[in-house]
Design a protein around this motif. Structure first.
Motif, PDB file in Angstrom:
ATOM      1  N   TYR A   1       0.826  -1.209   0.000  1.00 29.44           N
ATOM      2  CA  TYR A   1       0.000   0.000   0.000  1.00 29.44           C
ATOM      3  C   TYR A   1       0.851   1.246   0.000  1.00 29.44           C
ATOM      4  N   GLU A   2       1.971   1.208   0.730  1.00 29.16           N
ATOM      5  CA  GLU A   2       2.897   2.341   0.680  1.00 29.16           C
ATOM      6  C   GLU A   2       3.460   2.473  -0.729  1.00 29.16           C
ATOM      7  N   GLU A   3       3.712   1.310  -1.336  1.00 18.89           N
ATOM      8  CA  GLU A   3       4.215   1.305  -2.716  1.00 18.89           C
ATOM      9  C   GLU A   3       3.175   1.927  -3.656  1.00 18.89           C
ATOM     10  N   ALA A   4       1.918   1.541  -3.460  1.00 20.20           N
ATOM     11  CA  ALA A   4       0.827   2.094  -4.289  1.00 20.20           C
ATOM     12  C   ALA A   4       0.714   3.601  -4.082  1.00 20.20           C
ATOM     13  N   LEU A   5       0.760   4.032  -2.813  1.00 22.84           N
ATOM     14  CA  LEU A   5       0.642   5.470  -2.523  1.00 22.84           C
ATOM     15  C   LEU A   5       1.772   6.249  -3.184  1.00 22.84           C
ATOM     16  N   GLY A   6       2.932   5.604  -3.309  1.00 22.18           N
ATOM     17  CA  GLY A   6       4.091   6.250  -3.912  1.00 22.18           C
ATOM     18  C   GLY A   6       3.876   6.663  -5.362  1.00 22.18           C
ATOM     19  N   LYS A   7       2.881   6.059  -6.001  1.00 28.95           N
ATOM     20  CA  LYS A   7       2.615   6.388  -7.417  1.00 28.95           C
ATOM     21  C   LYS A   7       1.767   7.648  -7.560  1.00 28.95           C
ATOM     22  N   TYR A   8       1.296   8.186  -6.467  1.00 24.51           N
ATOM     23  CA  TYR A   8       0.374   9.326  -6.523  1.00 24.51           C
ATOM     24  C   TYR A   8       0.953  10.494  -5.748  1.00 24.51           C
ATOM     25  N   ASN A   9       0.554  11.688  -6.139  1.00 25.07           N
ATOM     26  CA  ASN A   9       0.949  12.858  -5.364  1.00 25.07           C
ATOM     27  C   ASN A   9      -0.035  13.038  -4.214  1.00 25.07           C
ATOM     28  N   THR A  10       0.387  12.695  -3.013  1.00 22.84           N
ATOM     29  CA  THR A  10      -0.506  12.845  -1.859  1.00 22.84           C
ATOM     30  C   THR A  10      -0.122  14.053  -0.997  1.00 22.84           C
ATOM     31  N   GLU A  11       0.935  14.736  -1.386  1.00 29.27           N
ATOM     32  CA  GLU A  11       1.340  15.931  -0.614  1.00 29.27           C
ATOM     33  C   GLU A  11       0.620  17.145  -1.187  1.00 29.27           C
ATOM     34  N   ILE A  12      -0.710  17.178  -1.029  1.00 33.60           N
ATOM     35  CA  ILE A  12      -1.443  18.285  -1.632  1.00 33.60           C
ATOM     36  C   ILE A  12      -1.834  19.304  -0.572  1.00 33.60           C
ATOM     37  N   SER A  13      -1.869  20.557  -0.989  1.00 35.05           N
ATOM     38  CA  SER A  13      -2.110  21.617   0.002  1.00 35.05           C
ATOM     39  C   SER A  13      -3.588  21.951   0.096  1.00 35.05           C
ATOM     40  N   ASP A  14      -4.051  22.090   1.313  1.00 36.71           N
ATOM     41  CA  ASP A  14      -5.451  22.429   1.560  1.00 36.71           C
ATOM     42  C   ASP A  14      -5.827  23.756   0.900  1.00 36.71           C
ATOM     43  N   ASP A  15      -4.897  24.696   0.904  1.00 35.91           N
ATOM     44  CA  ASP A  15      -5.179  26.013   0.312  1.00 35.91           C
ATOM     45  C   ASP A  15      -5.403  25.910  -1.191  1.00 35.91           C
ATOM     46  N   GLU A  16      -4.562  25.116  -1.853  1.00 34.44           N
ATOM     47  CA  GLU A  16      -4.725  24.946  -3.306  1.00 34.44           C
ATOM     48  C   GLU A  16      -6.068  24.314  -3.633  1.00 34.44           C
ATOM     49  N   VAL A  17      -6.461  23.335  -2.834  1.00 31.48           N
ATOM     50  CA  VAL A  17      -7.757  22.676  -3.040  1.00 31.48           C
ATOM     51  C   VAL A  17      -8.885  23.694  -2.869  1.00 31.48           C
ATOM     52  N   ARG A  18      -8.787  24.484  -1.800  1.00 30.08           N
ATOM     53  CA  ARG A  18      -9.815  25.504  -1.553  1.00 30.08           C
ATOM     54  C   ARG A  18      -9.942  26.469  -2.734  1.00 30.08           C
ATOM     55  N   GLU A  19      -8.792  26.898  -3.243  1.00 31.66           N
ATOM     56  CA  GLU A  19      -8.796  27.834  -4.377  1.00 31.66           C
ATOM     57  C   GLU A  19      -9.405  27.196  -5.626  1.00 31.66           C
ATOM     58  N   ALA A  20      -9.029  25.961  -5.896  1.00 29.54           N
ATOM     59  CA  ALA A  20      -9.541  25.258  -7.079  1.00 29.54           C
ATOM     60  C   ALA A  20     -11.063  25.119  -7.003  1.00 29.54           C
ATOM     61  N   VAL A  21     -11.562  24.783  -5.805  1.00 27.96           N
ATOM     62  CA  VAL A  21     -13.008  24.613  -5.616  1.00 27.96           C
ATOM     63  C   VAL A  21     -13.720  25.962  -5.767  1.00 27.96           C
ATOM     64  N   LYS A  22     -13.128  26.990  -5.198  1.00 32.45           N
ATOM     65  CA  LYS A  22     -13.724  28.319  -5.292  1.00 32.45           C
ATOM     66  C   LYS A  22     -13.884  28.737  -6.758  1.00 32.45           C
ATOM     67  N   LYS A  23     -12.855  28.439  -7.535  1.00 33.72           N
ATOM     68  CA  LYS A  23     -12.845  28.785  -8.963  1.00 33.72           C
ATOM     69  C   LYS A  23     -13.942  28.012  -9.708  1.00 33.72           C
ATOM     70  N   ILE A  24     -14.051  26.714  -9.437  1.00 31.71           N
ATOM     71  CA  ILE A  24     -15.090  25.893 -10.096  1.00 31.71           C
ATOM     72  C   ILE A  24     -16.479  26.434  -9.744  1.00 31.71           C
ATOM     73  N   ILE A  25     -16.679  26.756  -8.462  1.00 33.29           N
ATOM     74  CA  ILE A  25     -18.000  27.236  -8.038  1.00 33.29           C
ATOM     75  C   ILE A  25     -18.312  28.581  -8.694  1.00 33.29           C
ATOM     76  N   ALA A  26     -17.330  29.460  -8.725  1.00 31.12           N
ATOM     77  CA  ALA A  26     -17.566  30.797  -9.290  1.00 31.12           C
ATOM     78  C   ALA A  26     -17.795  30.752 -10.803  1.00 31.12           C
ATOM     79  N   GLU A  27     -17.050  29.888 -11.490  1.00 27.48           N
ATOM     80  CA  GLU A  27     -17.058  29.943 -12.958  1.00 27.48           C
ATOM     81  C   GLU A  27     -17.969  28.929 -13.629  1.00 27.48           C
ATOM     82  N   LYS A  28     -18.231  27.802 -12.979  1.00 23.87           N
ATOM     83  CA  LYS A  28     -18.853  26.698 -13.715  1.00 23.87           C
ATOM     84  C   LYS A  28     -20.248  26.278 -13.248  1.00 23.87           C
ATOM     85  N   VAL A  29     -20.562  26.499 -11.984  1.00 26.86           N
ATOM     86  CA  VAL A  29     -21.825  25.951 -11.458  1.00 26.86           C
ATOM     87  C   VAL A  29     -23.042  26.503 -12.203  1.00 26.86           C
ATOM     88  N   HIS A  30     -23.020  27.801 -12.499  1.00 23.83           N
ATOM     89  CA  HIS A  30     -24.215  28.425 -13.083  1.00 23.83           C
ATOM     90  C   HIS A  30     -24.652  27.744 -14.378  1.00 23.83           C
TER      91      HIS A  30
END
Length: 305
Positions: free
Chosen positions: A16-45
């Motif tokens: 499982y550690e080997e499997a996790l190694g294939k993915y980027n799991t070091e993601i920042s909460d702030d980047e996620v928040r920004e990405a979601v904000k952008k989707i909501i502002a631009e795409k939901v309507h």
């Protein structure tokens, strides 16, 4: 001995550690928040229309998980789904009825509509704190009584203490019990706190045999959030690119408005694309949403369910 099994002479990496190694799991909460904000502002309507609302109706997992549920109440609940077909023949019926395992038989004996799945929460929902033998028995009995899908909760305590192998072993053991029946793994994202944890839990659950990953039980706060949904969809996408296996997504808990549902729909559309926009691969765990969608589709306050 293969060198790649060892990280510098320490103990061998688990698969499982080997499997996790294939993915980027070091993601920042702030980047996620920004990405979601952008989707909501631009795409939901652009998805705020009757067509999308009809589609969402057909993705609902109509759920009753109350201490007060009884055979009588669950039978009435199921009858509503039977009657909906007659009352609103031009609208899609719900995707699923979701109940406790002790009501699988009641639902399967009452349900008359083809194509509605019977999901049971199993494995000592919502805490997942039970011996694996109990979880196995509960799951097998639910299926024997007519459940066509099983929703289990990832052992969150094991995950948070770093026992990824223990988490994966439980999930895969329960998937074996499910066999051909779809199994959803609830990550309880509110307990996982970080985007990085949510990404790791998603990947482990998928590798261990989840057919769907689901945000929350709805029994703890916070329940589903757009941020958690974004991270989970990102994980599903990367897993699909890596393995070719398509995994479904189910936000659940805290879906309190049509706008909430439209936000989840839009995140799926933007991150995963059209291939996931069917009532097989995208489900919404909620009951209150049904009447709200119906009211907006009909253009008047409607209380059917």
């Amino acid at each position: 001995m293969h060198a790649h099994c060892h990280n510098h002479g320490n103990k061998p990496q688990s698969k499982y550690e080997e499997a996790l190694g294939k993915y980027n799991t070091e993601i920042s909460d702030d980047e996620v928040r920004e990405a979601v904000k952008k989707i909501i502002a631009e795409k939901v309507h652009e998805n705020d229309n009757i067509e999308t609302k009809k589609f969402l109706m057909g993705s609902i997992e109509l759920t009753t998980l109350k201490t007060t549920d009884s055979e009588t109440s669950v039978m009435a609940f199921t009858e509503k789904v039977n009657q909906f077909d007659e009352a609103y023949g031009d609208l899609p019926h719900v995707a699923t009825i979701c109940v406790y395992p002790c009501f699988a038989k009641t639902v399967s004996e009452t349900l008359e509509i083809d194509g509605v799945e019977i999901a049971c929460v199993s494995g000592s929902f919502p805490s997942s704190q039970a011996l694996i033998e109990v979880k196995v028995a509960e799951t097998a009995l639910a299926i024997k009584d007519g459940a066509t899908e099983i929703d289990i909760v990832m052992p969150v305590g094991k995950f948070l203490s770093g026992d990824y192998e223990g988490v994966a072993d439980e999930i895969s053991e329960l998937k074996q019990v499910c066999g051909e029946n779809a199994m959803k793994v609830i990550l309880e994202t509110g307990c996982l706190k970080t985007a990085s944890n949510i990404k790791k839990a998603s990947i482990i659950a998928m590798y261990a045999g989840a057919d769907y990953i689901k945000t929350s039980t709805g029994k703890l706060e916070p329940a589903a959030t757009p941020e958690a949904a974004y991270v989970m969809c990102q994980a599903i996408k990367e897993y699909y690119e890596e393995t070719g296996i398509q995994i479904g997504f189910k936000p659940a808990g805290g879906i309190n408005s049509v706008m909430d549902a439209l936000i989840y729909y839009t995140i799926v559309k933007e991150v995963l694309g059209e291939k996931w926009l069917t009532n097989k691969w995208f489900r919404l765990g909620t009951s209150r949403l049904a009447n709200m969608l119906l009211s907006e589709i009909e253009g008047k306050e409607t209380k059917f369910f």
